[in-house]
Design a protein around this motif. Structure first.
Motif, PDB file in Angstrom:
ATOM      1  N   HIS A   9      31.746 -12.331 -67.377  1.00  0.00           N
ATOM      2  CA  HIS A   9      32.737 -11.293 -67.658  1.00  0.00           C
ATOM      3  C   HIS A   9      33.954 -11.821 -68.414  1.00  0.00           C
ATOM      4  O   HIS A   9      34.231 -13.016 -68.425  1.00  0.00           O
ATOM      5  CB  HIS A   9      33.176 -10.614 -66.368  1.00  0.00           C
ATOM      6  N   THR A  10      34.676 -10.880 -68.990  1.00  0.00           N
ATOM      7  CA  THR A  10      35.914 -11.143 -69.722  1.00  0.00           C
ATOM      8  C   THR A  10      37.058 -10.490 -68.972  1.00  0.00           C
ATOM      9  O   THR A  10      36.878  -9.435 -68.363  1.00  0.00           O
ATOM     10  CB  THR A  10      35.821 -10.549 -71.145  1.00  0.00           C
ATOM     11  N   ALA A  11      38.238 -11.121 -69.026  1.00  0.00           N
ATOM     12  CA  ALA A  11      39.450 -10.527 -68.462  1.00  0.00           C
ATOM     13  C   ALA A  11      40.543 -10.531 -69.517  1.00  0.00           C
ATOM     14  O   ALA A  11      40.596 -11.415 -70.375  1.00  0.00           O
ATOM     15  CB  ALA A  11      39.919 -11.297 -67.234  1.00  0.00           C
ATOM     16  N   LYS A  41      42.133   0.080 -73.440  1.00  0.00           N
ATOM     17  CA  LYS A  41      40.746  -0.277 -73.767  1.00  0.00           C
ATOM     18  C   LYS A  41      40.090  -1.016 -72.608  1.00  0.00           C
ATOM     19  O   LYS A  41      38.956  -0.706 -72.216  1.00  0.00           O
ATOM     20  CB  LYS A  41      40.730  -1.126 -75.037  1.00  0.00           C
ATOM     21  N   ALA A  42      40.789  -1.991 -72.039  1.00  0.00           N
ATOM     22  CA  ALA A  42      40.223  -2.763 -70.930  1.00  0.00           C
ATOM     23  C   ALA A  42      39.930  -1.847 -69.737  1.00  0.00           C
ATOM     24  O   ALA A  42      38.849  -1.932 -69.136  1.00  0.00           O
ATOM     25  CB  ALA A  42      41.177  -3.883 -70.517  1.00  0.00           C
ATOM     26  N   THR A 132      40.287 -16.107 -76.345  1.00  0.00           N
ATOM     27  CA  THR A 132      40.640 -15.344 -77.529  1.00  0.00           C
ATOM     28  C   THR A 132      42.123 -15.017 -77.464  1.00  0.00           C
ATOM     29  O   THR A 132      42.586 -14.446 -76.479  1.00  0.00           O
ATOM     30  CB  THR A 132      39.824 -14.040 -77.615  1.00  0.00           C
ATOM     31  N   LEU A 133      42.854 -15.384 -78.501  1.00  0.00           N
ATOM     32  CA  LEU A 133      44.260 -15.037 -78.632  1.00  0.00           C
ATOM     33  C   LEU A 133      44.352 -13.769 -79.474  1.00  0.00           C
ATOM     34  O   LEU A 133      43.760 -13.694 -80.553  1.00  0.00           O
ATOM     35  CB  LEU A 133      45.019 -16.172 -79.317  1.00  0.00           C
ATOM     36  N   VAL A 134      45.096 -12.787 -78.998  1.00  0.00           N
ATOM     37  CA  VAL A 134      45.295 -11.567 -79.768  1.00  0.00           C
ATOM     38  C   VAL A 134      46.531 -11.796 -80.641  1.00  0.00           C
ATOM     39  O   VAL A 134      47.660 -11.823 -80.155  1.00  0.00           O
ATOM     40  CB  VAL A 134      45.440 -10.328 -78.872  1.00  0.00           C
ATOM     41  N   THR A 177      44.591  -6.923 -82.582  1.00  0.00           N
ATOM     42  CA  THR A 177      44.302  -5.941 -81.527  1.00  0.00           C
ATOM     43  C   THR A 177      43.102  -5.074 -81.865  1.00  0.00           C
ATOM     44  O   THR A 177      42.218  -4.867 -81.037  1.00  0.00           O
ATOM     45  CB  THR A 177      45.543  -5.063 -81.276  1.00  0.00           C
ATOM     46  N   GLU A 178      43.067  -4.562 -83.077  1.00  0.00           N
ATOM     47  CA  GLU A 178      42.000  -3.621 -83.463  1.00  0.00           C
ATOM     48  C   GLU A 178      40.613  -4.251 -83.447  1.00  0.00           C
ATOM     49  O   GLU A 178      39.615  -3.540 -83.411  1.00  0.00           O
ATOM     50  CB  GLU A 178      42.292  -3.015 -84.832  1.00  0.00           C
ATOM     51  N   GLN A 179      40.517  -5.575 -83.455  1.00  0.00           N
ATOM     52  CA  GLN A 179      39.211  -6.240 -83.465  1.00  0.00           C
ATOM     53  C   GLN A 179      38.828  -6.841 -82.114  1.00  0.00           C
ATOM     54  O   GLN A 179      37.791  -7.494 -82.003  1.00  0.00           O
ATOM     55  CB  GLN A 179      39.180  -7.329 -84.534  1.00  0.00           C
ATOM     56  N   VAL A 180      39.629  -6.612 -81.084  1.00  0.00           N
ATOM     57  CA  VAL A 180      39.317  -7.188 -79.776  1.00  0.00           C
ATOM     58  C   VAL A 180      38.064  -6.535 -79.205  1.00  0.00           C
ATOM     59  O   VAL A 180      37.940  -5.311 -79.150  1.00  0.00           O
ATOM     60  CB  VAL A 180      40.492  -7.017 -78.791  1.00  0.00           C
ATOM     61  N   SER A 181      37.144  -7.394 -78.801  1.00  0.00           N
ATOM     62  CA  SER A 181      35.958  -6.964 -78.070  1.00  0.00           C
ATOM     63  C   SER A 181      35.986  -7.684 -76.729  1.00  0.00           C
ATOM     64  O   SER A 181      36.264  -8.882 -76.666  1.00  0.00           O
ATOM     65  CB  SER A 181      34.688  -7.352 -78.835  1.00  0.00           C
TER      66      SER A 181
END
Length: 188
Positions: A9-11, A41-42, A132-134, A177-181
């Motif tokens: 999982h991702t947090a 989104k999260a 991943t850094l936003v 931000t717009e590309q965060v998955s």
């Protein structure tokens, strides 16, 4: 492709977006708005959100400076980690919280870019997390009076160098931000 087994999982980490930390920081409102977009989104995707809150002489617990900015609201059940060091993992329960959630990848936002954000990125990476850094969801104060580069340069440099981090079995990168998955990247 985290090195942490059985942690698919991702947090989303929200680091130190406190009144006394971001007051006067460049693009403060834009950064806070982007973090709010990521929170939405999260939560929609049922991705864990973990909040981190720094305490120090300048950020006394319970003081207005210590409080999170009013635009960001922690939802019931979202963990809050209190810390006194730059690295959010240092002397805190963050690792135990993430392990309990099965998290092997963190998406990092917050403040300050050149202190707690950077320390936490490195702390996560060396502990085996994909990171991943936003790039448009972190900021820092102006420390040019102390010899630091201008805040915009600190932010740009951090975004640049984090996009090139490598280590065996882990991924790193910087995205807007717009590309965060929140999905785990495929194994390499």
């Amino acid at each position: 492709m985290t090195t942490l087994t059985d942690r698919p999982h991702t947090a989303l980490l929200v680091i130190d977006v406190q009144n006394g930390v971001v007051d006067g920081s460049p693009r403060r409102d834009e950064v806070v708005a982007n973090i709010n977009r990521l929170l939405d989104k999260a939560r929609r995707e049922q991705v864990p959100v973990v909040w981190v809150q720094h305490a120090s002489e300048e950020l006394t617990p319970g003081s207005p400076a210590w409080e999170y900015v009013p635009e960001l609201v922690r939802a019931e059940g979202e963990p809050l980690v209190h810390k006194r060091h730059g690295d959010s993992f240092e002397a805190t329960p963050l690792e135990e919280i993430l392990a309990g959630l099965g998290v092997g990848r963190v998406v990092v936002t917050g403040a300050q870019t050149d202190a707690c954000v950077r320390s936490t990125l490195h702390g996560a990476f060396v502990r085996g997390y994909d990171t991943t850094l936003v790039g448009d969801a972190h900021t820092t104060e102006d420390l040019t009076a102390y010899g630091a580069p201008p805040p915009e340069s600190v932010i740009a440099h951090t975004n640049l160098y984090w996009s090139f981090q490598t280590a065996p079995g882990r991924t790193a990168g910087t995205v807007p931000t717009e590309q965060v998955s929140f999905e785990q990247p495929p194994a390499m």
